[in-house]
Motif scaffolding. Structure first.
Motif, PDB file in Angstrom:
ATOM      1  N   SER A 180       0.790  -1.366   0.069  1.00 39.85           N
ATOM      2  CA  SER A 180      -0.088  -0.037   0.043  1.00 39.85           C
ATOM      3  C   SER A 180       0.912   1.264   0.017  1.00 39.85           C
ATOM      4  O   SER A 180       0.787   2.285   0.788  1.00 39.85           O
ATOM      5  N   HIS A 181       1.883   1.080  -1.036  1.00 35.18           N
ATOM      6  CA  HIS A 181       2.662   2.502  -1.338  1.00 35.18           C
ATOM      7  C   HIS A 181       3.410   3.013   0.092  1.00 35.18           C
ATOM      8  O   HIS A 181       3.715   4.192   0.208  1.00 35.18           O
ATOM      9  N   TRP A 182       4.034   1.931   0.707  1.00 32.98           N
ATOM     10  CA  TRP A 182       4.857   2.401   2.073  1.00 32.98           C
ATOM     11  C   TRP A 182       6.394   1.821   1.561  1.00 32.98           C
ATOM     12  O   TRP A 182       6.590   0.937   1.081  1.00 32.98           O
ATOM     13  N   TYR A 183       7.140   2.743   2.098  1.00 27.61           N
ATOM     14  CA  TYR A 183       8.486   2.572   1.921  1.00 27.61           C
ATOM     15  C   TYR A 183       9.458   2.937   2.918  1.00 27.61           C
ATOM     16  O   TYR A 183       8.951   3.870   3.666  1.00 27.61           O
ATOM     17  N   TYR A 198       5.173   7.383   2.990  1.00 24.76           N
ATOM     18  CA  TYR A 198       3.966   6.998   2.492  1.00 24.76           C
ATOM     19  C   TYR A 198       3.351   7.728   1.185  1.00 24.76           C
ATOM     20  O   TYR A 198       3.344   8.872   1.295  1.00 24.76           O
ATOM     21  N   ASN A 199       3.231   7.233   0.129  1.00 24.42           N
ATOM     22  CA  ASN A 199       3.128   7.772  -1.152  1.00 24.42           C
ATOM     23  C   ASN A 199       2.081   7.356  -2.043  1.00 24.42           C
ATOM     24  O   ASN A 199       2.292   6.637  -3.024  1.00 24.42           O
ATOM     25  N   PRO A 200       0.754   7.286  -1.468  1.00 26.21           N
ATOM     26  CA  PRO A 200      -0.389   6.733  -2.092  1.00 26.21           C
ATOM     27  C   PRO A 200      -0.811   7.144  -3.529  1.00 26.21           C
ATOM     28  O   PRO A 200      -1.515   6.535  -4.333  1.00 26.21           O
ATOM     29  N   ALA A 201      -0.475   8.502  -3.743  1.00 24.81           N
ATOM     30  CA  ALA A 201      -0.750   9.202  -5.067  1.00 24.81           C
ATOM     31  C   ALA A 201       0.187  10.210  -5.404  1.00 24.81           C
ATOM     32  O   ALA A 201       0.904  10.506  -4.638  1.00 24.81           O
ATOM     33  N   LYS A 202       0.200  10.696  -6.675  1.00 18.22           N
ATOM     34  CA  LYS A 202       1.054  11.847  -7.086  1.00 18.22           C
ATOM     35  C   LYS A 202       1.031  13.050  -6.385  1.00 18.22           C
ATOM     36  O   LYS A 202       1.822  13.791  -6.257  1.00 18.22           O
ATOM     37  N   ASN A 203      -0.063  13.320  -5.812  1.00 23.03           N
ATOM     38  CA  ASN A 203      -0.346  14.556  -4.919  1.00 23.03           C
ATOM     39  C   ASN A 203      -0.412  14.331  -3.521  1.00 23.03           C
ATOM     40  O   ASN A 203      -0.901  15.012  -2.695  1.00 23.03           O
ATOM     41  N   ASN A 205       6.326  11.918   4.785  1.00 20.26           N
ATOM     42  CA  ASN A 205       7.812  11.467   4.998  1.00 20.26           C
ATOM     43  C   ASN A 205       7.955  11.622   6.515  1.00 20.26           C
ATOM     44  O   ASN A 205       7.867  12.765   7.168  1.00 20.26           O
ATOM     45  N   ILE A 206       8.836  10.690   7.093  1.00 22.04           N
ATOM     46  CA  ILE A 206       9.186  10.630   8.350  1.00 22.04           C
ATOM     47  C   ILE A 206      10.521  10.073   8.458  1.00 22.04           C
ATOM     48  O   ILE A 206      10.768   8.974   8.183  1.00 22.04           O
ATOM     49  N   GLY A 207      11.582  10.686   9.054  1.00 19.66           N
ATOM     50  CA  GLY A 207      12.769  10.455   9.294  1.00 19.66           C
ATOM     51  C   GLY A 207      13.535  10.800  10.418  1.00 19.66           C
ATOM     52  O   GLY A 207      13.127  11.986  11.168  1.00 19.66           O
ATOM     53  N   LYS A 208      14.638  10.341  10.662  1.00 19.29           N
ATOM     54  CA  LYS A 208      15.484  10.764  12.136  1.00 19.29           C
ATOM     55  C   LYS A 208      16.875  10.188  11.651  1.00 19.29           C
ATOM     56  O   LYS A 208      17.373   9.051  11.251  1.00 19.29           O
ATOM     57  N   ARG A 209      17.754  11.136  12.179  1.00 19.90           N
ATOM     58  CA  ARG A 209      19.441  10.910  12.094  1.00 19.90           C
ATOM     59  C   ARG A 209      19.840  10.975  13.443  1.00 19.90           C
ATOM     60  O   ARG A 209      19.626  11.878  14.002  1.00 19.90           O
ATOM     61  N   PHE A 210      20.764  10.012  13.988  1.00 23.11           N
ATOM     62  CA  PHE A 210      21.326  10.289  14.865  1.00 23.11           C
ATOM     63  C   PHE A 210      22.663   9.825  15.079  1.00 23.11           C
ATOM     64  O   PHE A 210      22.916   8.878  14.529  1.00 23.11           O
ATOM     65  N   SER A 211      23.658  10.528  15.916  1.00 20.70           N
ATOM     66  CA  SER A 211      25.282  10.419  15.972  1.00 20.70           C
ATOM     67  C   SER A 211      25.499  10.561  17.398  1.00 20.70           C
ATOM     68  O   SER A 211      25.394  11.740  17.856  1.00 20.70           O
ATOM     69  N   ARG A 212      25.763   9.578  18.006  1.00 22.71           N
ATOM     70  CA  ARG A 212      25.951   9.820  19.679  1.00 22.71           C
ATOM     71  C   ARG A 212      26.847  11.074  19.905  1.00 22.71           C
ATOM     72  O   ARG A 212      27.811  11.013  19.467  1.00 22.71           O
ATOM     73  N   GLY A 213      26.156  11.927  20.566  1.00 26.88           N
ATOM     74  CA  GLY A 213      26.937  13.017  21.415  1.00 26.88           C
ATOM     75  C   GLY A 213      27.009  14.266  20.179  1.00 26.88           C
ATOM     76  O   GLY A 213      27.890  15.357  20.692  1.00 26.88           O
TER      77      GLY A 213
END
Length: 749
Positions: A595-598, A621-626, A630-638
């Protein structure tokens, strides 16, 4: 070089004043864009194409002769002459004069693809001279439409219309019109000339221009482009009015006076050129007197050039600079601009042959972050020369490898000098459908000629030996009613490099790269050419993939690996000894969900203390062109902990929401964020976005402040855009995922 659309679209500036009237449109029941009315008839097949006097073909239900040598046709009359077509209920045609008098539902399609609809028309098809009463017109492919009180055909290339209305809106959606007292269209010169033009929005006249000319096609023409409007706390109200100069078919120039209420008048200029073997542009910005900087002058410039000398030789230039270190903080609109610390100043020539590759580079940087100490700033490379053997690797036979580099490093402080690196090697890649075994041996040498150093000519030579091996297994698998091929790909990589003390060597460009799965298989744990890392180690890793049997697309990939050290690593930056028995465990995964999840994720787990050193994840989650989330996270200790959330989603009728938040959890503050709405009325769209981004004031002990801005963009379909807003989350590059249908399937090593 893309075409630019001149000033006829400048009229759309006034639409912003009335855009608020559209906010109630969704409540009035407006939903999706109305369908375009199809052409009332199919384009005819030309008769006698290319003939000087094409034949005239007339068809009708009834025919009778009338006095004066004319013929009258009635009932679904169709006239074809070359690439012109006329249809009407009734037609009187004089064969001697070629003049036609048509009435009743008249439709005329001319050679340019423009159709005219009226109730009465007098026209000589051969000379294209005639006139109509009140009627309407549609441009080719129904890209625009309009109506006129009178239409005069004044020759093969000339048309004159009076009391004209013009729009790109579909029939049934008359949101805006250009109202023109008289309009002349010259298709031979590709110029339209309008007299006494006004813009009408929702029936209200908003703007007037006594004279206007514009191109009839996508060919470029000098003139004003759409203005840009904005507001920012650092600059105040902003109005930019670009003027486009069509200097020649292959080069042009755009001059933009940019007024900022808080700072003054800035001049921006963009010069572009394109030849058969080169392309480039020169951008300049000059603010002679900045009222917020004690009247000082401010400037910035960029020169980009690409050159193809031959199929094997090419070159490029990238030179950027600013007048002062706070320029991007004051004038940049996006984080990727304001967060720059160094500006490149590079010129390069490349050769790519079947056997050898060669490049020479002159490179320097302008450091614009004053917190970076002179001893930590990058060296200039004047020049850098690379030569390498470029033959493709051939399986099951002896292969030869060679890389070399000569660099002259320059900087105002610290050790400077020249470095020569040589890396010859020989390998025997053995492989079949299910396994591979690649032994490789080589030599790596580094030699210097230094100034301001105790040892002016240090050097080091080390042997390098490695074995890369792996196997490929697969099995059938079934998930959710679909069949897949699941692979299992174990890999072992052994590396041996004997130790030699290198603490006395300079460090021009060398550092330890970030941990990643691909870096587990490097033959030197350092990036750069100043260190040869001692090694007696092997990497154990495994990858598994899930391949869709129907499409061949890779639906999932999971990799995990670790380096095991058989002896201490004694060459390090900074100098010292590392006695760890193994590296962190490194993993990465990419999954195409239902269902368009990556999803994509990486991690670096320190098994000794049980903590994650680094990780990142991105979920889309991109179910249609419009529609996208987007959900993201970056972590580097300290060092870093940032979340990145963005979305674009329809919320009501033609309204959609667009937002992004980049937040630092380590510092508990916003880094970059915006939120706004879009109203899309099909033939026009309005976007309003408010944003805040982090700004570090290096002149006040790195004090952190938040810079606010309000951005507006108005788009009139088929004309152009006014203003600028941040890029849509639909194109946010950090969240880019390959199309599942285009994802490559696995290949046996």
């Amino acid at each position: 070089m893309p075409a630019l659309r001149p000033v006829r679209v400048a009229l759309t500036l006034i639409v912003t004043a009335a855009a608020a009237t559209a906010t109630t449109a969704w409540a009035a029941g407006e939903g999706l864009c109305p369908e375009r009315t199809p052409r009332p008839y199919s384009a005819p097949t030309p008769l006698s194409t290319g003939a000087e006097n094409p034949a005239t073909d007339i068809r009708a239900h009834e025919l009778r002769s009338v006095p004066g040598g004319a013929s009258e046709f009635t009932g679904n009359v169709e006239v074809r002459q070359g690439d012109k077509f006329l249809k009407a209920d009734r037609l009187r045609y004089n064969q001697a004069t070629h003049e036609s008098e048509a009435s009743g539902n008249v439709n005329f399609l001319d050679a340019a693809g423009t159709s005219f609809e009226t109730q009465e028309m007098r026209l000589d098809l051969e000379s294209r001279i005639g006139e109509t009463g009140p009627g309407s017109f549609h441009l080719e492919n129904y890209s625009a439409r309009g109506d006129a009180q009178h239409i005069y055909f004044e020759g093969p290339d000339l048309t004159r219309l009076t009391r004209v209305r013009y729009t790109t809106c579909a029939p049934g959606q008359d949101d805006w019109f250009l109202k023109i007292r008289e309009l002349k269209l010259d298709t031979r010169k590709d110029i339209g000339t309008a007299y006494h033009t006004s813009l009408s929005f929702k029936g209200l006249p908003l703007f007037y221009l006594p004279y206007l000319d514009f191109p009839l096609s996508d060919r470029r023409k000098s003139g004003f482009l759409l203005p840009r409007l904005g507001q920012a706390s650092q600059r105040g109200l902003e109005v930019a009015t670009p003027y486009y100069f069509n200097l020649a078919p292959n080069y042009d120039d755009t001059l933009t006076p940019h007024y900022m209420s808080e700072r003054g008048m800035q001049l921006q200029n963009e010069f572009r050129y394109l030849t058969r073997r080169s392309e480039g542009k020169l951008d300049l910005e000059v603010l002679p007197h900045d009222r917020m900087a004690n009247g000082d002058g401010r400037a910035a410039g960029t020169y980009l050039h690409k050159q193809v000398f031959s199929p094997l030789w090419s070159g490029n230039v990238d030179i950027r600079g600013v007048s002062d270190k706070k320029y991007f903080d004051d004038f940049g609109n996006t984080l990727d601009v304001t967060s720059q610390t160094h500006l490149p100043q590079n010129a390069e020539i490349d050769y790519r042959g079947a056997v050898w590759s060669f490049s020479t580079l002159a490179s320097a940087f302008q450091t614009i972050d004053p917190t970076i100490a002179p001893t930590d700033r990058p060296y200039a490379r004047l020049p850098q020369i690379n030569l390498a053997l470029a033959r493709p690797e051939a399986p099951n036979r002896l292969n030869y490898y060679f890389d070399s580099e000569a660099v002259n490093f320059e900087r105002s402080v610290g050790v400077t000098g020249e470095r020569l690196s040589l890396s010859p090697a020989v390998g025997l890649p053995l492989s079949n459908r299910f396994a591979y075994f690649i032994p490789k041996v080589g030599v790596r040498q580094i030699a210097y000629h230094l100034t301001d150093a105790p040892d002016a000519t240090p050097s080091i030579t080390r042997g390098v030996a490695s074995i890369d091996s792996g196997m490929y297994f697969e099995r059938d698998s079934r998930w959710g009613g679909r069949t897949y091929t699941q692979t299992l790909e174990p890999r072992l990589y052994y590396l041996y490099i004997p130790y030699k003390n290198q603490d006395g060597l300079p460090v021009f460009d060398t550092a330890v790269p970030d941990a990643s799965f691909s870096n587990l298989f490097r033959d030197n744990r350092f990036a750069g050419g100043d260190r040869i890392g001692d090694a007696n180690q092997f990497t154990a890793a495994v990858t598994t993939r899930l391949i869709d049997d129907d499409s061949g697309a890779e639906r999932a990939r999971l990799s995990v690996g670790r380096i095991y050290y058989l002896q201490e690593r004694r060459v390090n930056l900074p100098a010292g000894t590392s006695g760890a028995a193994a590296s962190d465990i490194i993993g990465e995964a990419t999954v195409t969900l239902a269902s368009h999840w990556y999803a994509r994720s990486t991690l670096d787990w320190n098994r000794v203390d049980g903590h994650l050193q680094q990780y990142s994840y991105y979920l889309q989650y991109n179910p249609a062109k419009n529609r996208i989330v987007n959900i993201g996270k970056r972590f580097s200790r300290g060092e870093l902990e940032q979340s990145d959330v963005s979305a674009e989603w329809p919320i009501a009728g033609r309204w959609s929401l667009r937002a992004r938040s980049l937040y630092s959890w380590l510092d508990h503050r916003n880094v970059d964020s915006y939120a706004g709405v879009e109203y899309n009325a099909c033939c026009w769209a309005l976007r309003i976005v408010g944003g805040r981004r982090l700004s570090i004031d290096t002149e006040r002990d790195n004090a952190a402040t938040q810079t606010s801005s309000i951005m507006l963009e108005l788009e009139l379909t088929g004309l152009s855009k006014l203003g600028h807003v941040p890029d849509s989350p639909l194109g946010q590059s950090v969240f880019s995922f390959p199309s599942p249908a285009a994802a490559p399937g696995p290949a046996a090593p």
